[in-house]
Design a protein around this motif. Structure first.
Motif, mmCIF file in Angstrom:
data_model
loop_
_atom_site.group_PDB
_atom_site.id
_atom_site.type_symbol
_atom_site.label_atom_id
_atom_site.label_comp_id
_atom_site.label_asym_id
_atom_site.label_seq_id
_atom_site.Cartn_x
_atom_site.Cartn_y
_atom_site.Cartn_z
ATOM 1 N N GLN A 52 0.845 -1.195 0.000
ATOM 2 C CA GLN A 52 0.000 0.000 0.000
ATOM 3 C C GLN A 52 0.885 1.251 0.000
ATOM 4 N N PHE A 53 0.449 2.273 -0.749
ATOM 5 C CA PHE A 53 1.212 3.530 -0.801
ATOM 6 C C PHE A 53 0.359 4.663 -0.242
ATOM 7 N N VAL A 54 0.944 5.470 0.630
ATOM 8 C CA VAL A 54 0.248 6.692 1.054
ATOM 9 C C VAL A 54 1.167 7.890 0.838
ATOM 10 N N GLU A 55 0.586 8.930 0.250
ATOM 11 C CA GLU A 55 1.374 10.152 0.040
ATOM 12 C C GLU A 55 1.175 11.059 1.238
ATOM 13 N N VAL A 56 2.240 11.265 1.993
ATOM 14 C CA VAL A 56 2.134 12.080 3.208
ATOM 15 C C VAL A 56 3.504 12.647 3.549
ATOM 16 N N ASP A 57 3.504 13.833 4.148
ATOM 17 C CA ASP A 57 4.753 14.439 4.599
ATOM 18 C C ASP A 57 5.000 13.999 6.043
ATOM 19 N N CYS A 58 6.071 13.255 6.258
ATOM 20 C CA CYS A 58 6.358 12.727 7.604
ATOM 21 C C CYS A 58 6.715 13.833 8.592
ATOM 22 N N ALA A 59 7.116 15.001 8.066
ATOM 23 C CA ALA A 59 7.466 16.106 8.958
ATOM 24 C C ALA A 59 6.224 16.742 9.571
ATOM 25 N N GLU A 60 5.058 16.458 9.015
ATOM 26 C CA GLU A 60 3.807 16.973 9.586
ATOM 27 C C GLU A 60 3.240 15.883 10.487
ATOM 28 N N ALA A 61 3.645 15.942 11.758
ATOM 29 C CA ALA A 61 3.414 14.829 12.683
ATOM 30 C C ALA A 61 1.932 14.453 12.783
ATOM 31 N N GLU A 62 1.067 15.458 12.902
ATOM 32 C CA GLU A 62 -0.354 15.161 13.107
ATOM 33 C C GLU A 62 -0.946 14.502 11.854
ATOM 34 N N ASN A 63 -0.566 15.019 10.686
ATOM 35 C CA ASN A 63 -1.017 14.417 9.422
ATOM 36 C C ASN A 63 -0.562 12.987 9.290
ATOM 37 N N LEU A 64 0.699 12.752 9.654
ATOM 38 C CA LEU A 64 1.248 11.396 9.541
ATOM 39 C C LEU A 64 0.459 10.450 10.452
ATOM 40 N N LEU A 65 0.233 10.891 11.676
ATOM 41 C CA LEU A 65 -0.521 10.053 12.626
ATOM 42 C C LEU A 65 -1.915 9.744 12.087
ATOM 43 N N GLN A 66 -2.605 10.782 11.601
ATOM 44 C CA GLN A 66 -3.979 10.577 11.110
ATOM 45 C C GLN A 66 -4.005 9.691 9.868
ATOM 46 N N THR A 67 -2.922 9.707 9.089
ATOM 47 C CA THR A 67 -2.857 8.860 7.885
ATOM 48 C C THR A 67 -2.605 7.404 8.259
ATOM 49 N N ILE A 68 -1.752 7.193 9.232
ATOM 50 C CA ILE A 68 -1.367 5.814 9.587
ATOM 51 C C ILE A 68 -2.397 5.163 10.515
ATOM 52 N N LEU A 69 -3.082 5.986 11.313
ATOM 53 C CA LEU A 69 -4.030 5.454 12.320
ATOM 54 C C LEU A 69 -5.018 4.421 11.765
ATOM 55 N N PRO A 70 -5.786 4.737 10.692
ATOM 56 C CA PRO A 70 -6.756 3.740 10.209
ATOM 57 C C PRO A 70 -6.092 2.473 9.668
ATOM 58 N N LEU A 71 -4.923 2.617 9.071
ATOM 59 C CA LEU A 71 -4.216 1.439 8.547
ATOM 60 C C LEU A 71 -3.751 0.565 9.705
ATOM 61 N N HIS A 72 -3.281 1.219 10.761
ATOM 62 C CA HIS A 72 -2.780 0.514 11.942
ATOM 63 C C HIS A 72 -3.931 -0.195 12.670
ATOM 64 N N ARG A 73 -5.124 0.445 12.683
ATOM 65 C CA ARG A 73 -6.287 -0.189 13.339
ATOM 66 C C ARG A 73 -6.694 -1.442 12.590
ATOM 67 N N ASN A 74 -6.538 -1.385 11.272
ATOM 68 C CA ASN A 74 -6.887 -2.526 10.429
ATOM 69 C C ASN A 74 -5.925 -3.690 10.682
ATOM 70 N N LYS A 75 -4.643 -3.393 10.712
ATOM 71 C CA LYS A 75 -3.621 -4.412 10.995
ATOM 72 C C LYS A 75 -2.428 -3.688 11.615
ATOM 73 N N ALA A 76 -2.050 -4.089 12.825
ATOM 74 C CA ALA A 76 -1.073 -3.295 13.580
ATOM 75 C C ALA A 76 0.299 -3.260 12.908
ATOM 76 N N VAL A 77 0.821 -2.034 12.740
ATOM 77 C CA VAL A 77 2.184 -1.868 12.224
ATOM 78 C C VAL A 77 3.154 -2.265 13.343
ATOM 79 N N GLU A 78 4.123 -3.109 13.002
ATOM 80 C CA GLU A 78 5.075 -3.565 14.027
ATOM 81 C C GLU A 78 6.435 -2.905 13.898
ATOM 82 N N CYS A 79 6.755 -2.481 12.694
ATOM 83 C CA CYS A 79 8.107 -1.950 12.499
ATOM 84 C C CYS A 79 8.090 -0.788 11.504
ATOM 85 N N VAL A 80 8.800 0.277 11.832
ATOM 86 C CA VAL A 80 8.957 1.395 10.895
ATOM 87 C C VAL A 80 10.400 1.425 10.410
#
Ligand SMILES: NC(=O)c1ccc[n+]([C@@H]2O[C@H](COP(=O)([O-])OP(=O)(O)OC[C@H]3O[C@@H](n4cnc5c(N)ncnc54)[C@H](O)[C@@H]3O)[C@@H](O)[C@H]2O)c1
Length: 327
Positions: A52-80
């Motif tokens: 899966q690809f998501v276009e997001v600026d990692c320097a925008e912390a709140e945006n990054l969190l809101q982008t990853i949150l639903p994906l993580h709820r679906n299946k937990a991210v274990e490693c970055v």
């Protein structure tokens, strides 16, 4: 088999890491703002069920969190695998905000997201640039003092410091990989792409930054990915800082330019500069003491010169090598 978030996954190194993770059966989410990376580098995996690809600026912390949150709820991210950063040292010398944002703030954003979501494991693309110019010594992980000479190196070192604090409070494991110069395809920047483009554009002769005596080690990107996967699989504690590279003396820019001339423009006159370094922030000589990596049981398949030879051949086959890749 886990869910892996690869920041900067559309860049040179990320685009080589993604298939190696998929091959092992892992799920992969790439988060990239496409400032330097290209979607086309990932096109072979777009239809893969685990990609899966998501276009997001990692320097925008709140945006990054809101982008990853639903994906993580679906299946937990274990490693970055945090590969996103500014990769252009001169760009950061011209405007320090580039490294502040894309290197330091992106690390901050990644750590904030990991803290909020309870993601346990971080693998970080650090750099030999954290050591600054330690002259002609074989640099080990405990060499110092750590006085970076570029904003790029400074923001990598500052990122390492943030990660260290995060290990104390919430991360379960952090592997900090100090890469040397990494070569291969799809090349987005670096000495090889720069010289190959110049040789293709002016086969009669081309300019080389610096006097050609700069001597450094180089690692092929496939070896780099193997090393990161290998280290990640070892049971070696929570906070690991490891130099990844060959243990040889390196190769000079003059030798690299000659190799490129013989492959691309045999009649070219090589025009060297006067300075012993190529640009502000360039470390003219470095090599690694890789005892720590070797003790874990890993050594690269290719030394510096062989990595350069393979990468020149790879880049010459790269479709967009002679011009900027399309966005
Ligand atoms: N290539 C090398 O020789 C080398 C050496 C030492 C360290 N590194 C580090 O390895 C990592 C990967 O480097 P690379 O050579 O693949 O460079 P690259 O420029 O090809 O890849 C970096 C990727 O990060 C993305 N990115 C940049 N800022 C971002 C942001 N704020 N948010 C989201 N994405 C962002 C870019 O679009 C790009 O896809 C970087 O952290 C770099 O500093 C590379």
């Amino acid at each position: 088999l886990s869910v892996n978030l690869v920041t900067g996954g559309a860049g040179f190194i990320g685009a080589n890491l993604v298939p190696r993770l998929l091959e092992r059966g892992h799920r992969v989410i790439v988060a990239d703002n496409l400032s330097r990376g290209r979607r086309i580098f990932l096109e072979a995996f777009e239809a893969h069920p685990c990609f899966q690809f998501v276009e997001v600026d990692c320097a925008e912390a709140e945006n990054l969190l809101q982008t990853i949150l639903p994906l993580h709820r679906n299946k937990a991210v274990e490693c970055v695998w945090h590969m996103a950063a500014n990769s252009d040292i001169p760009a950061g010398v011209a405007d320090p905000r580039v490294d502040l944002k894309d290197t330091f703030h992106s690390t901050f954003g990644v750590l904030e997201t990991m803290r909020a979501l309870g993601i346990p494991c971080l693998r970080f693309a650090s750099s030999s640039a954290v050591y600054g110019d330690l002259k002609d010594t074989a640099i080990s992980e405990s060499s110092g003092p750590l006085n970076p000479i570029s904003n790029y190196g400074a923001m990598k070192l500052a990122s390492e410091a943030l990660i260290s604090a995060a290990v104390e409070s919430f991360l379960k494991r952090a592997d900090i990989f100090r890469f040397p110069n990494v070569v291969g395809t799809p090349a987005t920047h670096g000495v090889l792409l720069d010289l190959i483009r110049k040789a293709m554009a002016s086969p009669g002769g081309f300019d080389i930054l610096g006097d050609g005596t700069q001597k450094k080690i180089y690692l092929h990107v496939q070896d780099l990915i193997s090393a990161m996967l290998f280290i990640g699989a070892q049971d070696i504690g929570r906070h690991n800082i490891i130099n990844i590279g060959p243990s040889d003396e390196g190769i000079t820019v003059r030798e690299i330019a000659q190799k490129i001339r013989s492959k691309v423009a045999p009649n070219a006159v090589l025009r060297f500069g006067m300075e012993s370094r190529g640009w502000v922030g360039d470390v003219p000589r470095f090599r690694y003491d890789t005892t720590r990596l070797a003790a874990l049981g890993w050594t690269p398949q290719l030394g510096s010169a062989a990595a350069i030879d393979k990468a020149i051949a790879d880049i010459m086959l790269q479709k967009n090598a002679s011009r900027e890749a399309p966005p």
